[in-house]
Scaffold this active site. Structure first.
Site: not given
Length: 161
Positions: A14-15
């Site tokens: 994810h980010g």
């Protein structure tokens, strides 16, 4: 192969992982080790899209990861290994792979789980697995981002043991 960081994060890539962790660690490969993810073509496509440009991705079963690591397939890489749960970490170690340290980053709340840190919730089964890892001499920390101080994970769950 240099396994430079091992993280338990149910979100996988994810980010935070794609930008902050990958950049600060200087990784050349992200290795997701999870039987279900390795068999899910849609999830593999999403993980590939979330992987930063220039970083290789492997999405493997625990057995395949152990076999390939022991065969030296990733010796030229700086590997950031991500697990969805502590059970898979234990299974990989029991298959003969040494892990330098495990960072517990995110374990979502589920029925029967106890929150031990923001974004980290453990079940009784998780606690038993962490106890086993600890008894094997595996160092475990808890931190969301690299700049955060590394808490001793066993201290966080001590009251649950």
């Amino acid at each position: 192969m240099a396994i430079i960081h091992v993280r338990i994060d149910e979100r996988l890539i994810h980010g935070q992982v794609a930008t902050v962790w990958s950049n600060s660690l200087g990784v050349t490969r992200i290795m997701v080790v999870n039987d279900e993810a390795s068999k899910d073509e849609i999830q593999k496509s999403v993980l590939k899209m979330a992987t930063p440009p220039g970083i290789k991705l492997s999405v493997l079963t625990v057995a395949d990861a152990a076999e390939r690591i022991k065969a030296g397939k990733y010796d030229a890489d700086r590997v950031f290994m991500i697990f969805k749960n502590p059970r898979d970490c234990l299974r990989l170690i029991e298959a003969g792979v040494n892990l330098p340290e495990i960072n517990v980053g995110n374990m979502a709340h589920k029925e029967g789980a106890t929150q031990v840190k923001k974004s980290v919730n453990v079940t009784k089964e998780d606690v038993e697995i962490f106890k086993k890892l600890d008894s094997m001499g595996i160092k475990m920390t808890a931190r969301m981002i690299p700049d955060e101080p590394a808490n001793n994970f066993m201290d966080l769950i001590r009251g649950l043991i």
